[in-house]
Design an enzyme around this catalytic site. Structure first.
Site, PDB file in Angstrom:
ATOM      1  CG  PHE A 132      40.327  37.904  43.167  1.00 20.22           C
ATOM      2  CD1 PHE A 132      40.083  38.710  42.076  1.00 20.22           C
ATOM      3  CD2 PHE A 132      40.894  36.662  42.969  1.00 20.22           C
ATOM      4  CE1 PHE A 132      40.406  38.292  40.792  1.00 20.22           C
ATOM      5  CE2 PHE A 132      41.228  36.234  41.691  1.00 20.22           C
ATOM      6  CZ  PHE A 132      40.978  37.052  40.607  1.00 20.22           C
ATOM      7  CG  ASP A 201      45.262  38.127  47.734  1.00 22.43           C
ATOM      8  OD1 ASP A 201      46.319  38.535  47.205  1.00 22.43           O
ATOM      9  OD2 ASP A 201      44.349  37.593  47.084  1.00 22.43           O
ATOM     10  CE1 TYR A 226      48.219  37.650  37.374  1.00 23.98           C
ATOM     11  CE2 TYR A 226      49.140  35.662  38.355  1.00 23.98           C
ATOM     12  CZ  TYR A 226      48.061  36.494  38.117  1.00 23.98           C
ATOM     13  OH  TYR A 226      46.832  36.176  38.631  1.00 23.98           O
ATOM     14  CE  LYS A 227      46.796  40.287  40.262  1.00 19.52           C
ATOM     15  NZ  LYS A 227      46.008  40.169  39.021  1.00 19.52           N
ATOM     16  NE  ARG A 380      40.815  46.106  37.526  1.00 19.51           N
ATOM     17  CZ  ARG A 380      41.513  45.056  37.954  1.00 19.51           C
ATOM     18  NH1 ARG A 380      41.564  44.770  39.235  1.00 19.51           N
ATOM     19  NH2 ARG A 380      42.178  44.298  37.109  1.00 19.51           N
TER      20      ARG A 380
END
Length: 419
Positions: A132, A201, A226-227, A380
């Site tokens: 990321f 992570d 928040y995912k 995705r």
């Protein structure tokens, strides 16, 4: 060998009728006309969040004001939320704190790890090539600030490519682009065998993949809320440090919330003895209020089978999608990037397309399927088990096939051909 028959809609509906997690779908404010496969970017809103936020704004902030530090429990909310996240990541209840963003927390733990690594004469940080971007930016900044070198590894197991001089290994449990799941225990062991600290992570695994940080002996971990934790846009992140480190860690951001006596207002900084030292400034209390509603649903899932059942369902959903799509993938210009093996995939499936990635996602949205594209060519699809049904996975797969077969994505209204 005879090809396996494609999954049938009636079988999917039977699975949904037998799903112990099915009642949790009603806890989310989802548009029932849409299939939401973008929970790896932003989780949907819990139904309870609007009322709970209204109370926080109107009562706690609007009328009680500063009294809410005690009345509403504002003072210890970062720790209480951390204790609720802890079971989802295999940590102790007093070992996790909610604070700041994932990038800020990653900076904190990498700086703490860099101090340890430098003391041991190890001046190399390893990270994943293609990881990321924000993680890599932070890793590069820490490397430059601490006189270290940043090097890169590939998706293979760490033991196959561990250099002799690494001091820190930074890994994503689930790769944000491909959905590939790393073996956290094996890679942590490989890092330690090579003399390095393991930093993880968990942004794309917390809440959907069982994580056993403490059992694996990992050193540090960060993740967002928040995912899959459904904490809302801008929800604060979490940070964990193994108890063997935390009391001696040199966290670089010295703020009042990380002080041993935050309400003593003393002139000299004395860090808290525990994970509290990883806090810095004022906590985002309204965002934390929303996050609490997302965590409520995980606790409601516990008597229904908990994280193990969530993982089984997520794998079943993504397996169903693959069974529908993969037999036609080559003819339609799709290449699956996510491994088929359950032990090597997270909660998302990623497919590379020959052309038209953003337009395909836009055309899918027009058909009621919300996914996303990592430009230019990776589609995705996230299979969050708290609110998705087997029927949803089946319909999403059929609509993807229709969009590709019919060339719907090529229509100008979906941006095909746009720069």
């Amino acid at each position: 060998m005879q090809a396996r028959p494609s999954p049938r809609l009636q079988d999917c509906r039977q699975c949904d009728r037998q799903d112990p997690l099915a009642p949790l779908r009603e806890r989310f404010a989802l548009d029932r006309a849409e299939i939401y496969l973008n929970g790896n970017s932003l989780g949907p809103q819990p139904v309870a969040a609007a009322g709970r936020m209204r109370r926080a704004v109107e009562q706690e902030w609007g009328r009680d004001l500063g009294r809410s530090w005690t009345r509403a429990g504002w003072s210890d909310l970062p720790r209480r939320l951390g204790a609720r996240i802890a079971p989802l990541i295999g940590a102790g209840p007093d070992e996790v704190v909610v604070a700041d963003s994932t990038s800020v927390n990653l900076y904190k733990v990498l700086c703490a790890a860099a101090h340890r690594a430098r003391q041991a004469g190890r001046l190399r940080i390893l990270a994943e090539a293609g990881g990321f971007p924000s993680d890599l930016y932070i890793a590069r900044s820490v490397a430059e600030q601490h006189g270290m070198t940043l090097s890169f590894i590939d998706p293979r197991p760490l033991a196959a490519q561990m250099p002799a001089d690494a001091g820190i290994v930074l890994l994503s449990h689930v790769d944000y682009r491909s959905g590939r799941l790393r073996d956290l225990a094996a890679d942590t062991a490989a890092a330690h065998a090579g003399g390095a600290l393991a930093v993880w992570d968990l942004a794309h695994s917390a809440g959907v993949v069982p994580v056993a940080l403490k059992a694996a002996g990992a050193d540090y971990a960060v993740g967002c809320s928040y995912k899959y934790l459904n904490g809302g846009p801008g929800a604060p992140a979490f940070v964990w440090a193994h108890p063997r480190h935390v009391g001696q860690d040199r966290q670089p951001l010295w703020g009042w919330r990380g002080h041993a006596d935050p309400y003593g207002y003393l002139p000299d900084y004395v860090p808290a003895a525990d994970i509290g030292r990883y806090q810095a400034g004022m906590p985002p209390l309204l965002s934390m209020t929303a996050l609490a509603c997302g965590l409520d649903i995980y606790e409601q899932a516990e008597p229904l089978g908990g994280l193990a059942q969530l993982r089984r369902k997520s794998l079943a959903l993504s397996g169903l999608f693959m069974a529908c799509v993969d037999p036609h993938a080559q003819a339609l210009g799709l290449t699956r990037l996510t491994p088929a093996e359950p032990a090597q995939r997270g909660a998302q499936l990623s497919y590379r397309v020959a052309q038209g990635g953003p337009a395909i996602v836009a055309a899918l949205a027009g058909q009621g399927v919300l996914a996303d594209c990592r430009a230019p060519d990776v589609l995705r699809f996230a299979f969050a088990p708290l609110y998705l049904r087997h029927e949803d996975a089946w319909h999403a797969a059929q609509r993807l096939l229709q969009v590709l077969r019919g060339g719907l994505w090529r229509e100008p209204r979906f941006g095909a051909g746009a720069p």
